[in-house]
Design a protein around this motif. Structure first.
Motif, PDB file in Angstrom:
ATOM      1  N   GLY A  87     -18.335 -35.880  18.318  1.00  0.00           N
ATOM      2  CA  GLY A  87     -17.254 -34.942  18.544  1.00  0.00           C
ATOM      3  C   GLY A  87     -17.640 -33.886  19.557  1.00  0.00           C
ATOM      4  N   ILE A  88     -16.624 -33.304  20.185  1.00  0.00           N
ATOM      5  CA  ILE A  88     -16.812 -32.259  21.172  1.00  0.00           C
ATOM      6  C   ILE A  88     -15.583 -31.373  21.123  1.00  0.00           C
ATOM      7  CG2 ILE A  88     -15.806 -33.634  23.055  1.00  0.00           C
ATOM      8  CD1 ILE A  88     -17.991 -32.403  24.907  1.00  0.00           C
ATOM      9  N   GLY A  89     -15.744 -30.099  21.434  1.00  0.00           N
ATOM     10  CA  GLY A  89     -14.583 -29.223  21.412  1.00  0.00           C
ATOM     11  C   GLY A  89     -14.840 -27.894  22.079  1.00  0.00           C
ATOM     12  N   LEU A  90     -13.744 -27.203  22.355  1.00  0.00           N
ATOM     13  CA  LEU A  90     -13.762 -25.900  22.989  1.00  0.00           C
ATOM     14  C   LEU A  90     -13.380 -24.840  21.965  1.00  0.00           C
ATOM     15  CD1 LEU A  90     -11.811 -27.118  26.129  1.00  0.00           C
ATOM     16  CD2 LEU A  90     -14.262 -26.590  26.040  1.00  0.00           C
ATOM     17  N   THR A  91     -13.661 -23.582  22.287  1.00  0.00           N
ATOM     18  CA  THR A  91     -13.344 -22.500  21.362  1.00  0.00           C
ATOM     19  C   THR A  91     -11.989 -21.875  21.636  1.00  0.00           C
ATOM     20  OG1 THR A  91     -14.539 -20.919  22.740  1.00  0.00           O
ATOM     21  CG2 THR A  91     -15.751 -21.932  20.888  1.00  0.00           C
ATOM     22  N   GLY A  92     -11.219 -22.466  22.521  1.00  0.00           N
ATOM     23  CA  GLY A  92      -9.874 -21.966  22.778  1.00  0.00           C
ATOM     24  C   GLY A  92      -9.574 -21.866  24.251  1.00  0.00           C
ATOM     25  N   LEU A  93      -8.376 -21.402  24.529  1.00  0.00           N
ATOM     26  CA  LEU A  93      -7.948 -21.178  25.904  1.00  0.00           C
ATOM     27  C   LEU A  93      -8.871 -20.166  26.578  1.00  0.00           C
ATOM     28  CD1 LEU A  93      -4.151 -21.031  25.134  1.00  0.00           C
ATOM     29  CD2 LEU A  93      -5.211 -22.645  26.729  1.00  0.00           C
ATOM     30  N   PRO A  94      -8.906 -20.148  27.898  1.00  0.00           N
ATOM     31  CA  PRO A  94      -9.774 -19.189  28.590  1.00  0.00           C
ATOM     32  C   PRO A  94      -9.477 -17.752  28.157  1.00  0.00           C
ATOM     33  CG  PRO A  94      -8.825 -20.761  30.147  1.00  0.00           C
ATOM     34  CD  PRO A  94      -8.165 -21.009  28.830  1.00  0.00           C
ATOM     35  N   ASP A  95     -10.544 -16.972  27.975  1.00  0.00           N
ATOM     36  CA  ASP A  95     -10.388 -15.571  27.588  1.00  0.00           C
ATOM     37  C   ASP A  95     -10.111 -14.722  28.843  1.00  0.00           C
ATOM     38  OD1 ASP A  95     -12.860 -15.161  28.871  1.00  0.00           O
ATOM     39  OD2 ASP A  95     -13.976 -14.965  26.997  1.00  0.00           O
ATOM     40  N   ALA A  96     -10.129 -13.401  28.683  1.00  0.00           N
ATOM     41  CA  ALA A  96      -9.829 -12.484  29.789  1.00  0.00           C
ATOM     42  C   ALA A  96     -10.823 -12.626  30.945  1.00  0.00           C
ATOM     43  CB  ALA A  96      -9.809 -11.046  29.284  1.00  0.00           C
ATOM     44  N   ASN A  97     -12.018 -13.132  30.653  1.00  0.00           N
ATOM     45  CA  ASN A  97     -13.026 -13.346  31.690  1.00  0.00           C
ATOM     46  C   ASN A  97     -12.964 -14.751  32.282  1.00  0.00           C
ATOM     47  OD1 ASN A  97     -14.190 -10.748  31.337  1.00  0.00           O
ATOM     48  ND2 ASN A  97     -15.268 -11.515  29.530  1.00  0.00           N
ATOM     49  N   GLY A  98     -11.989 -15.555  31.842  1.00  0.00           N
ATOM     50  CA  GLY A  98     -11.866 -16.917  32.354  1.00  0.00           C
ATOM     51  C   GLY A  98     -12.875 -17.871  31.742  1.00  0.00           C
ATOM     52  N   GLU A  99     -13.330 -17.563  30.513  1.00  0.00           N
ATOM     53  CA  GLU A  99     -14.354 -18.380  29.851  1.00  0.00           C
ATOM     54  C   GLU A  99     -13.831 -19.033  28.578  1.00  0.00           C
ATOM     55  OE1 GLU A  99     -18.428 -15.946  31.046  1.00  0.00           O
ATOM     56  OE2 GLU A  99     -17.904 -16.173  28.939  1.00  0.00           O
ATOM     57  N   THR A 100     -14.452 -20.135  28.240  1.00  0.00           N
ATOM     58  CA  THR A 100     -14.345 -20.745  26.932  1.00  0.00           C
ATOM     59  C   THR A 100     -15.713 -21.329  26.623  1.00  0.00           C
ATOM     60  OG1 THR A 100     -13.011 -22.156  25.473  1.00  0.00           O
ATOM     61  CG2 THR A 100     -13.582 -23.072  27.628  1.00  0.00           C
ATOM     62  N   GLU A 101     -15.965 -21.616  25.358  1.00  0.00           N
ATOM     63  CA  GLU A 101     -17.257 -22.180  24.954  1.00  0.00           C
ATOM     64  C   GLU A 101     -17.059 -23.610  24.484  1.00  0.00           C
ATOM     65  OE1 GLU A 101     -21.169 -21.138  22.213  1.00  0.00           O
ATOM     66  OE2 GLU A 101     -19.615 -19.630  22.519  1.00  0.00           O
ATOM     67  N   VAL A 102     -18.095 -24.411  24.623  1.00  0.00           N
ATOM     68  CA  VAL A 102     -18.059 -25.808  24.207  1.00  0.00           C
ATOM     69  C   VAL A 102     -19.173 -26.064  23.193  1.00  0.00           C
ATOM     70  CG1 VAL A 102     -19.584 -26.672  26.066  1.00  0.00           C
ATOM     71  CG2 VAL A 102     -17.850 -28.186  25.077  1.00  0.00           C
ATOM     72  N   GLY A 103     -18.896 -26.989  22.283  1.00  0.00           N
ATOM     73  CA  GLY A 103     -19.892 -27.478  21.342  1.00  0.00           C
ATOM     74  C   GLY A 103     -19.706 -28.979  21.206  1.00  0.00           C
ATOM     75  N   TYR A 104     -20.754 -29.694  20.812  1.00  0.00           N
ATOM     76  CA  TYR A 104     -20.682 -31.153  20.753  1.00  0.00           C
ATOM     77  C   TYR A 104     -21.743 -31.694  19.810  1.00  0.00           C
ATOM     78  CZ  TYR A 104     -24.391 -30.137  24.011  1.00  0.00           C
ATOM     79  OH  TYR A 104     -25.517 -29.600  24.576  1.00  0.00           O
ATOM     80  N   GLY A 105     -21.557 -32.932  19.409  1.00  0.00           N
ATOM     81  CA  GLY A 105     -22.535 -33.628  18.587  1.00  0.00           C
ATOM     82  C   GLY A 105     -22.290 -35.123  18.633  1.00  0.00           C
ATOM     83  N   ILE A 106     -23.362 -35.867  18.639  1.00  0.00           N
ATOM     84  CA  ILE A 106     -23.306 -37.333  18.654  1.00  0.00           C
ATOM     85  C   ILE A 106     -24.023 -37.829  17.405  1.00  0.00           C
ATOM     86  CG2 ILE A 106     -24.093 -39.427  19.866  1.00  0.00           C
ATOM     87  CD1 ILE A 106     -21.931 -38.044  21.438  1.00  0.00           C
ATOM     88  N   GLY A 107     -23.462 -38.838  16.759  1.00  0.00           N
ATOM     89  CA  GLY A 107     -24.090 -39.427  15.576  1.00  0.00           C
ATOM     90  C   GLY A 107     -25.495 -39.928  15.864  1.00  0.00           C
ATOM     91  N   LEU A 108     -26.337 -39.883  14.848  1.00  0.00           N
ATOM     92  CA  LEU A 108     -27.760 -40.239  14.986  1.00  0.00           C
ATOM     93  C   LEU A 108     -27.994 -41.582  15.687  1.00  0.00           C
ATOM     94  CD1 LEU A 108     -29.037 -39.141  11.458  1.00  0.00           C
ATOM     95  CD2 LEU A 108     -29.699 -38.140  13.660  1.00  0.00           C
ATOM     96  N   ASP A 109     -27.212 -42.581  15.350  1.00  0.00           N
ATOM     97  CA  ASP A 109     -27.439 -43.924  15.897  1.00  0.00           C
ATOM     98  C   ASP A 109     -27.036 -44.077  17.357  1.00  0.00           C
ATOM     99  OD1 ASP A 109     -28.394 -44.699  13.434  1.00  0.00           O
ATOM    100  OD2 ASP A 109     -26.509 -45.616  12.793  1.00  0.00           O
TER     101      ASP A 109
END
Length: 174
Positions: A87-109
């Motif tokens: 899975g992968i995802g963002l923390t929302g629409l761009p903020d006032a600084n034009g930023e968003t954050e990302v997080g991700y993870g891949i299954g062990l196999d």
């Protein structure tokens, strides 16, 4: 069904109904037309995922139905197997600084095959189509070298160390 894709992967942003059935993999796989969901994680990462599901993705997708893609988990599907592998995802629409954050993870196999970097590049390409987005940031623990390699491979640059985490950023290119 809306999705984006790269050479080997399909990324599907999970809507509210799909998030609610996430912990029933056979039902979710059937809903999405997949052969299965094959995501096994270490207990720490599974706890982080479960916390995000309950306390972020579900409430934020419910509050933002018109832009849910910016607030949800995108299921990473390996096309060759037609199966969810992470899975992968963002923390929302761009903020006032034009930023968003990302997080991700891949299954062990499915780790150490470039899938996380490929998914990250794919999601960033989609996200940077938003005119207000200038920067995607990520944070990794200093000892999580594999995640740091994923970010570097996907074009992220070291920014600084803050609160025992390394901050990374990828800027929009012209």
């Amino acid at each position: 069904m809306f999705y984006i894709e790269s050479e080997r992967l399909k990324l599907i942003p999970l809507n509210l109904v799909q998030l609610r059935i996430y912990h029933q993999p056979p039902i979710l796989a059937q809903e999405l037309g997949l052969s299965g969901i094959r995501i096994e994680n270490e207990p720490f990462f599974q706890h982080e995922f479960d916390d995000a599901l309950a306390n972020y993705w579900l409430p934020m997708v419910e509050k933002n139905p018109d832009h849910y893609e910016w607030f949800t988990n995108w299921l990473i599907v390996l096309k060759q197997e037609n199966a969810g592998i992470g899975g992968i995802g963002l923390t929302g629409l761009p903020d006032a600084n034009g930023e968003t954050e990302v997080g991700y993870g891949i299954g062990l196999d499915y780790r150490k095959r470039g899938y996380a970097s490929e998914a990250l590049q794919c999601l960033c390409a989609w996200a940077f189509q938003h005119p207000a987005l200038m920067t995607v940031v990520a944070h990794t623990p200093a000892d999580l070298l594999s995640s740091q390699k994923v970010l570097q491979k996907a074009g992220f640059q070291f920014v600084k160390i803050e609160n025992e985490l390394i901050k990374w950023a990828r800027e929009k290119t012209a």
